[in-house]
Design an enzyme around this catalytic site. Structure first.
Site, PDB file in Angstrom:
ATOM      1  CG  LEU A 130      -1.819   1.155   1.416  1.00 63.07           C
ATOM      2  CD1 LEU A 130      -2.699   1.500   0.016  1.00 63.07           C
ATOM      3  CD2 LEU A 130      -2.529   1.148   2.836  1.00 63.07           C
ATOM      4  CB  ILE A 131       1.902   3.747  -2.410  1.00 69.37           C
ATOM      5  CG1 ILE A 131       3.023   2.768  -2.796  1.00 69.37           C
ATOM      6  CG2 ILE A 131       2.630   5.272  -2.350  1.00 69.37           C
ATOM      7  CD1 ILE A 131       4.048   2.710  -1.635  1.00 69.37           C
ATOM      8  CD  GLN A 167      -2.333   5.890  -4.175  1.00 71.68           C
ATOM      9  OE1 GLN A 167      -3.244   6.234  -5.151  1.00 71.68           O
ATOM     10  NE2 GLN A 167      -2.839   4.887  -3.334  1.00 71.68           N
ATOM     11  CD  GLN A 184       4.819  11.550  -4.748  1.00 70.16           C
ATOM     12  OE1 GLN A 184       5.483  11.414  -4.191  1.00 70.16           O
ATOM     13  NE2 GLN A 184       3.583  12.099  -4.565  1.00 70.16           N
ATOM     14  CG  HIS A 203       7.024   6.700  -3.184  1.00 72.01           C
ATOM     15  ND1 HIS A 203       8.296   7.321  -3.061  1.00 72.01           N
ATOM     16  CD2 HIS A 203       6.115   8.058  -3.147  1.00 72.01           C
ATOM     17  CE1 HIS A 203       8.279   8.590  -2.802  1.00 72.01           C
ATOM     18  NE2 HIS A 203       7.121   8.991  -3.000  1.00 72.01           N
ATOM     19  N   GLY A 204       6.156   2.696  -5.002  1.00 65.63           N
ATOM     20  CA  GLY A 204       5.821   1.154  -5.237  1.00 65.63           C
ATOM     21  C   GLY A 204       7.058   0.449  -5.642  1.00 65.63           C
ATOM     22  CD  GLU A 251      -2.186 -13.511   0.685  1.00 60.89           C
ATOM     23  OE1 GLU A 251      -3.338 -13.473   1.097  1.00 60.89           O
ATOM     24  OE2 GLU A 251      -1.109 -13.637   1.331  1.00 60.89           O
TER      25      GLU A 251
END
Length: 409
Positions: free
Chosen positions: A230-231, A236, A238, A240-241, A264
């Site tokens: 979760l970001i 979001q 940017q 980061h994920g 998963e």
């Protein structure tokens, strides 16, 4: 009957969309409370307020859910212009919104704004839990911002209490989310923070996190499985994920006991993110160069991807298909036909395995398209499934390639 209809119409005015009513904030300073630019909305609320995602009993409802940016001290308060009165609506009661939220929140949240604000000065004392793994900068609009990723475990002092607050976000942003079993020490946590300065002092604001469960793999290996990623909305789009996943990957590369990495039940958005990271990494491998992918998928690709990048054979094959698309001249009918047949051959595999992947097909097809078993599908149904699934894959693959191209400019 007429009276009942009037009451029903009146009650409709007291219904509101929970997705619109709820307002989140990550509060760094007192001025953020009144700053609308610091607010953000949930993606979903059905896990708390039912499939209709509605709240009954209020007009102009606002559900304020404010978190201090570092420690995640929590404030919950309702604001509304009017509340339904049981005396005039045949005893119909408004939803107990705070009770619903409290069932999933730590017990120490407050509904007193002054109490919440009194805790903000203590944010300066916050230090991230666990081990610093990676730090990076992002420059946007001339502003340089610093981010850090920390790894924590169940045994990390103070982290379980912190995670109890952090995990509340997943109910609003990850479908079918559930809280994890914190008694199992095989869970690992990767938490992303923005590090910033206030009056020269370093401060932190949580930006997102990822949970990983380490499964045992015979005889002496482990198979980490990414569970939740979760970001938070203010951070979001940017990259980061991708940074979070790559940081986790880099740690796995150094661990000989890691066999491969799995995910998963990935959402479509997460699958695209994972594909982007994996394609970027595989572009550096010899067996995934243009000349190789044009010859078709082979065991050498799976072997190199597993040994160097800890990818499963399934994910290595997916990366190959993305890079094969990149190497294919889609305007050349014969060349694109070869590519299409290559992908459809893999997609057709469940039909050739006597129902091993029946459940996946069951999820993908409409009920009237599937009767008892995979083998019961008509030829037209199979062809329709393959064509639709192929087109869905191509759309995702193109999205990944467009992002790859944009980052290499």
């Amino acid at each position: 009957m007429a009276g009942g209809s009037i009451i029903k119409n009146e009650l409709e005015a007291y219904k509101c969309c929970a997705n619109e009513a709820i307002e989140f904030k990550l509060v760094r300073q007192e001025s953020d409370i009144e700053d609308e630019n610091t607010s953000f909305k949930p993606d979903m609320t059905h896990q708390l307020f039912g499939n209709n995602e509605s709240i009954f009993g209020f007009k102009d409802l606002k559900v304020q859910m404010f978190y201090s940016a570092a420690k995640l001290e929590t404030y919950i308060m309702l604001k509304y212009s009017e509340k339904v009165s049981p005396d005039t609506t045949d005893g119909v009661m408004p939803d107990d919104v705070v009770k619903v939220l409290a069932s999933k929140m730590p017990s120490d949240f407050t509904s007193n704004l002054d109490d919440f604000l009194s805790k903000l000065p203590k944010e300066a004392n916050f230090k991230p839990h666990g081990q610093l793994l990676h730090s990076y900068d992002i420059t946007k609009g001339g502003e340089n911002r610093v981010f850090e990723i920390y790894k924590a475990e169940i045994s990390t002092p103070g982290f379980l209490e912190y995670h109890e607050r952090l995990q509340t976000f997943v109910l609003f942003y990850i479908d079918a989310a559930s809280y994890i079993d914190v008694d199992d020490d095989r869970w690992k946590f990767y938490v992303l923070y923005e590090k910033y300065l206030t009056n020269g002092n370093p401060m932190y604001a949580v930006a997102g996190y990822m949970t990983v469960y380490e499964y045992y793999a015979y005889p002496a290996k482990i198979r980490p499985r990414i569970s939740q990623v979760l970001i938070l909305p203010p951070f979001q789009r940017q990259s980061h994920g991708a940074e979070l996943i790559q940081t986790f990957y880099n740690e796995c590369y150094q661990r000989k006991e890691v066999l491969d990495i799995t995910v998963e039940d990935p959402s479509e958005n997460f699958q695209r993110l994972r594909d982007f990271v994996d394609v970027k990494n595989c572009l550096k491998l010899q067996s995934f160069q243009k000349e190789s992918v044009q010859r078709g998928f082979c065991d050498g690709m799976a072997k190199e991807a597993q040994e160097k990048l800890k990818l499963t054979k399934r994910q290595a094959r997916r990366v190959y298909e993305i890079l094969r698309l990149k190497a294919t001249d889609t305007s050349n009918k014969e060349e694109y036909k070869k590519y299409r047949l290559d992908v459809k051959k893999r997609l057709n595999a469940p039909f050739q395995k006597n129902g091993r992947d029946f459940q996946k097909l069951n999820n993908a097809l409409q009920p009237d398209e599937l009767t008892a078993t995979v083998n019961s599908l008509t030829r037209e149904q199979r062809l329709g499934y393959l064509e639709n699934t192929f087109n869905d894959h191509i759309d995702m693959y193109r999205h990944v390639l467009e992002r790859i191209a944009a980052t290499s400019i």
